[in-house]
Design a protein around this motif. Structure first.
Motif, PDB file in Angstrom:
ATOM      1  N   LEU A 128      -7.000   6.276  -2.076  1.00  0.00           N
ATOM      2  CA  LEU A 128      -5.940   5.527  -1.397  1.00  0.00           C
ATOM      3  C   LEU A 128      -6.512   4.594  -0.324  1.00  0.00           C
ATOM      4  CD1 LEU A 128      -3.135   8.231  -1.090  1.00  0.00           C
ATOM      5  CD2 LEU A 128      -3.393   6.419  -2.789  1.00  0.00           C
ATOM      6  N   LEU A 129      -7.606   5.014   0.319  1.00  0.00           N
ATOM      7  CA  LEU A 129      -8.246   4.118   1.287  1.00  0.00           C
ATOM      8  C   LEU A 129      -8.825   2.883   0.591  1.00  0.00           C
ATOM      9  CD1 LEU A 129     -10.165   6.273   3.915  1.00  0.00           C
ATOM     10  CD2 LEU A 129      -8.057   4.999   4.187  1.00  0.00           C
ATOM     11  N   GLY A 187      -5.697   4.263   6.822  1.00  0.00           N
ATOM     12  CA  GLY A 187      -5.220   3.099   6.078  1.00  0.00           C
ATOM     13  C   GLY A 187      -4.789   1.972   6.988  1.00  0.00           C
ATOM     14  N   THR A 230     -14.988  -1.848   6.918  1.00  0.00           N
ATOM     15  CA  THR A 230     -14.223  -0.892   6.105  1.00  0.00           C
ATOM     16  C   THR A 230     -15.138   0.190   5.542  1.00  0.00           C
ATOM     17  OG1 THR A 230     -12.554  -2.543   5.527  1.00  0.00           O
ATOM     18  CG2 THR A 230     -12.746  -0.628   4.085  1.00  0.00           C
ATOM     19  N   ILE A 279      -4.595   9.886   6.003  1.00  0.00           N
ATOM     20  CA  ILE A 279      -4.686   8.705   5.138  1.00  0.00           C
ATOM     21  C   ILE A 279      -3.943   7.529   5.763  1.00  0.00           C
ATOM     22  CG2 ILE A 279      -3.877   7.746   2.938  1.00  0.00           C
ATOM     23  CD1 ILE A 279      -4.505  10.522   1.700  1.00  0.00           C
ATOM     24  N   TRP A 302       0.836  -1.208   0.000  1.00  0.00           N
ATOM     25  CA  TRP A 302       0.000   0.000   0.000  1.00  0.00           C
ATOM     26  C   TRP A 302       0.866   1.250   0.000  1.00  0.00           C
ATOM     27  CZ3 TRP A 302      -1.732   3.284   4.382  1.00  0.00           C
ATOM     28  CH2 TRP A 302      -2.744   4.163   4.013  1.00  0.00           C
ATOM     29  N   GLY A 357      -6.048   0.653  -0.285  1.00  0.00           N
ATOM     30  CA  GLY A 357      -5.604  -0.171   0.839  1.00  0.00           C
ATOM     31  C   GLY A 357      -6.531  -1.359   1.056  1.00  0.00           C
ATOM     32  N   TYR A 358      -7.838  -1.109   0.962  1.00  0.00           N
ATOM     33  CA  TYR A 358      -8.827  -2.188   1.120  1.00  0.00           C
ATOM     34  C   TYR A 358      -8.648  -3.243   0.025  1.00  0.00           C
ATOM     35  CZ  TYR A 358     -13.409  -4.426   0.563  1.00  0.00           C
ATOM     36  OH  TYR A 358     -14.409  -5.339   0.409  1.00  0.00           O
TER      37      TYR A 358
END
Length: 777
Positions: free
Chosen positions: A358-359, A310, A329, A306, A18, A362-363
């Motif tokens: 970006l979240l 994250g 999430t 973030i 990530w 990450g997921y």
């Protein structure tokens, strides 16, 4: 907890991936997402406008050149300045505080009288602001010089556009050399606040200073435009109504004169949709007057946010299953969305797209890693289940499955058995690791040489010194030729094994099949027997055709590898259960052997003294009977029985004169006797099978009131088995007697125990002993 998460590769690896994804986004995406970033801000602007309480500007009124005015007034566009002069007089008759024109009256009119009429109005009123436009960095489109001289002030109306043409910002000033040029809305706002618009200054291009007017700005004079007004939120009066004198009071208001008619092409894209230029000007002016500025949080703020979110998302994904981690999430993201929307209500914005992108990244990375790893592990387990580790070939079970599938599709095949000659001799010369290394080298030799010559083939480990090879080829001569070549070549090959050079020979049994409905098991059995036959001969090569089934083998009809894994796992579990059962039986036999040896020693010890003959056996029987009457489990009763048999083993270490002494023991001798429990445990300690008996043996001379030995335990702190053994031991000692004391009758012995019940013994077990004696003894 953080350290535990960091040490878990299911968290660490996705986190590193990530971070690399973030670096790629920030440094290598080359502005590919700029459009999405701007649209993200537009979305929050639109949501802010939609959800916020209805707002309107009470200070600003627009006199609009709209479609109705263009159609009802008998003048072509552009209107004569004399008409604007008439419009301006009508407006001024209502005593507005400020009048601003969103038009640039540049150049002279064809009819100078029109300009003179407009000049006459400018002379009569000192609250009129005119617009100009920057065409280039150093070139301006200005109103007529006479207009500029008479107007209260002039200001530019340029608005910066983003690369997609949308107006999201406004410009407060433009700096040219040492001079600051201010926008029309800045000049109007300063005058409305009672500040001379000609004296406002910029400080190093950062802001405009005045107590009643504060404008945050960048060095270029640009700030975000906080849109809060659509045309429906403004008081807009058509110009024709003003000229007719039919309009509401404009006293002390700011009046902006501009076009709203779409045919005049003065509409521009904004986050709230296409808006006329005069409405954009009204939004900018309203923002300045209300100090409703929009502040943008930079990367130094939202990147830590973030990272924090994250880590939370990655932690959730690491901890929970797909459904639950998805739910949690999206709950985190929804909560973040609500918080950011609240901040936008408070006029604080940031890069929404980057944060959510970006979240979600990450997921996605966490789940992709988790399920990619699951697939990898599944394949690894599958390969471990179907391959033999030393050779890397299939296990015989899986080979049989594959062979069965091949036989159903193609009955003309070859099955070859390959064995190492003189394997017994090799096992004497080499260790296990060297033999395994040699087998691996031989298997590689076979695989490399055969894969060059045949397309359809696979291998299996048949035994400790042999392999099976399936070849799906119809050419008998080629198969024979290849294996004769391999037999000759391997004799000239030296295999390096642990600094040794070993030369070996192979024995090859080739079986060809052309029969239909041949079972894999039967073919393997036939090949194994043929190879076994070859071992007893001096020949190295044998060929035979498979004529008929020599065994009736129930074929496994498995659909795929996972069906095989289920079957193989069941078979291995069965083998494991059988192995464990054999180990248990062997362990039990070993324990019984140990026990018999130890008990033989005890019996030999007791045989030396007529008073103690059979003592341990009697104590064991009494103790077991008490335990059974008390309702203890069969296993615990058995443990108490064994402890009863072994409880005096420590007396082996005592001098014989003490054991056989008929007189009363001295204090020193009693001290030695009281160590026999500890000595019993020390003697038995090397035998792990007796470990659970140690507490019973060690504490069987503890007293219920805590005055016993060796540790002075009391009540239920004394192990239950030891309490029972204490009652049984004392009962037998009282009834059997000692050299210095005669034994008592059973009734007298029970009375003696009752007398010490609650002090030396647990009353519960004394009562049970009384019942047991009446029933069984």
């Amino acid at each position: 907890m953080i350290v535990r998460f960091w040490q878990d590769k299911n968290f660490t690896y996705p986190f590193i991936c990530w971070l690399l994804f973030i670096c790629w986004y920030e440094f290598f995406s080359l502005g590919a997402f700029n459009s999405f970033i701007l649209q993200g801000k537009d979305l929050f602007t639109l949501l802010n406008y939609s959800l916020e309480k209805s707002t309107s500007s009470s200070e600003v009124t627009i006199v609009a050149i709209d479609e109705g005015s263009l159609s009802k007034i008998d003048f072509k566009w552009p209107w004569k300045r004399s008409l604007f002069a008439e419009l301006l007089r009508k407006i001024e008759s209502s005593h507005p505080k400020v009048v601003g024109f969103d038009f640039v009256f540049s150049g002279e009119s064809p009819n100078k009288e029109d300009d003179q009429k407009f000049i006459g109005v400018l002379k009569d009123f000192d609250n009129i602001f005119l617009a100009y436009y920057w065409q280039t960095k150093n070139k301006k489109l200005l109103p007529l010089e006479e207009f500029r001289a008479l107007a209260r002030s002039i200001g530019f109306v340029n608005k910066p556009r983003d690369f997609d043409g949308v107006i999201r910002k406004t410009r407060i000033f433009i700096r040219s050399k040492e001079n600051f040029y201010f926008s029309l809305e800045t000049k109007i706002a300063s005058f409305f606040q009672g500040i001379n618009p000609e004296i406002i200054k910029g400080e190093e291009g950062l802001r405009i200073l005045e107590r009643r007017l504060f404008l945050p700005s960048s060095r270029e004079g640009i700030i975000s435009l906080n849109y809060s007004l659509l045309p429906k939120d403004l008081e807009i009066i058509p110009a024709y109504r003003v000229l007719e004198g039919n309009f509401p009071s404009l006293k002390d208001k700011i009046v902006l004169v501009g076009s709203t008619a779409s045919i005049l092409h003065d509409e521009h894209p904004t986050p709230l949709g296409n808006l006329p230029g005069v409405v954009i000007l009204a939004n900018s002016l309203d923002m300045i007057l209300k100090k409703n500025y929009l502040f943008s949080l930079g990367a130094h703020f939202y990147y830590p946010l973030i990272l924090l979110l994250g880590v939370l998302v990655l932690g959730i994904n690491r901890t929970y299953s797909f459904f639950k981690n998805s739910l949690l999430t999206f709950s985190v993201i929804l909560f973040t969305f609500i918080v950011l929307l609240y901040l936008r209500f408070r006029n604080i914005e940031l890069d929404y797209f980057t944060l959510f992108f970006l979240l979600f990244g990450g997921y996605a990375i966490s789940n992709i890693y988790k399920y990619s790893y699951l697939i990898f592990i599944t394949n690894k387990i599958k390969n471990l289940a179907i391959t033999e580790p030393t050779s890397g070939f299939y296990t015989l079970r899986y080979f049989s499955l594959r062979l069965g599938e091949e036989l159903r599709m193609n009955n003309r095949i070859f099955l070859i058995g390959v064995a190492l000659a003189d394997f017994r001799k090799l096992t004497k010369e080499c260790g296990i690791e060297e033999i395994n290394s040699l087998l691996k080298s031989v298997s590689n030799f076979l695989k490399i040489n055969l894969e060059k010559r045949f397309k359809r083939l696979f291998f299996s480990r048949l035994g400790e010194d042999s392999f099976l090879v399936y070849i799906g080829d119809k050419r008998k001569d080629k198969v024979k030729e290849v294996f004769n070549y391999l037999l000759a070549r391997i004799k000239d090959t030296n295999f390096e094994v642990r600094d040794k050079l070993l030369s070996i020979s192979l024995k090859v049994a080739i079986v060809s099949n052309s029969l239909k409905n041949t079972s894999a098991g039967g073919l393997i059995y036939f090949t194994r027997n043929l190879l076994q036959e070859l071992r007893s001969k001096e020949d190295f090569f044998i060929y035979r055709e498979f004529k008929e089934e020599v065994v009736k083998n129930k074929e496994l009809l498995l659909k795929d590898t996972f069906d095989f894994l289920i079957y193989d796992l069941g078979a291995r579990n069965k083998e494991l259960e059988e192995s464990l059962e054999r180990v248990k039986r062997a362990q039990k036999k070993t324990e019984e052997t140990y026990f018999e040896v130890i008990f033989s020693l005890i019996k030999a010890l007791e045989e030396k003294d007529t008073y103690t003959q059979g003592h341990s056996e009697r104590v064991a029987r009494y103790a077991k009977a008490i335990a059974e009457e008390a309702g203890l489990s069969e296993e615990e009763c058995e443990d108490i029985y064994k402890a009863g048999l072994l409880h005096d083993i420590g007396k082996i270490g005592l001098p014989e004169y003490i054991l056989h002494k008929k007189e009363k023991l001295t204090p020193e001798e009693i001290g030695l006797i009281r160590k026999h429990e500890i000595m019993s445990v020390e003697i038995l300690k090397p035998i792990k099978a007796f470990k659970k008996l140690f507490p019973i043996i060690l504490h069987h001379h503890e007293r219920f009131d805590g005055t016993g030995y060796p540790y002075g335990l009391a009540g239920d702190m004394i192990p239950r088995g030891a309490q029972i053994l204490a009652v049984a031991d004392s009962f037998d000692a009282i009834t059997s007697g000692r050299g210095y004391k005669k034994g008592l009758q059973v009734e007298e012995a029970l009375k003696e125990l009752e007398k010490n019940s609650g002090s030396q013994f647990n009353p519960f077990y004394v009562e049970i002993l009384k019942r047991v004696v009446k029933k069984k003894f």
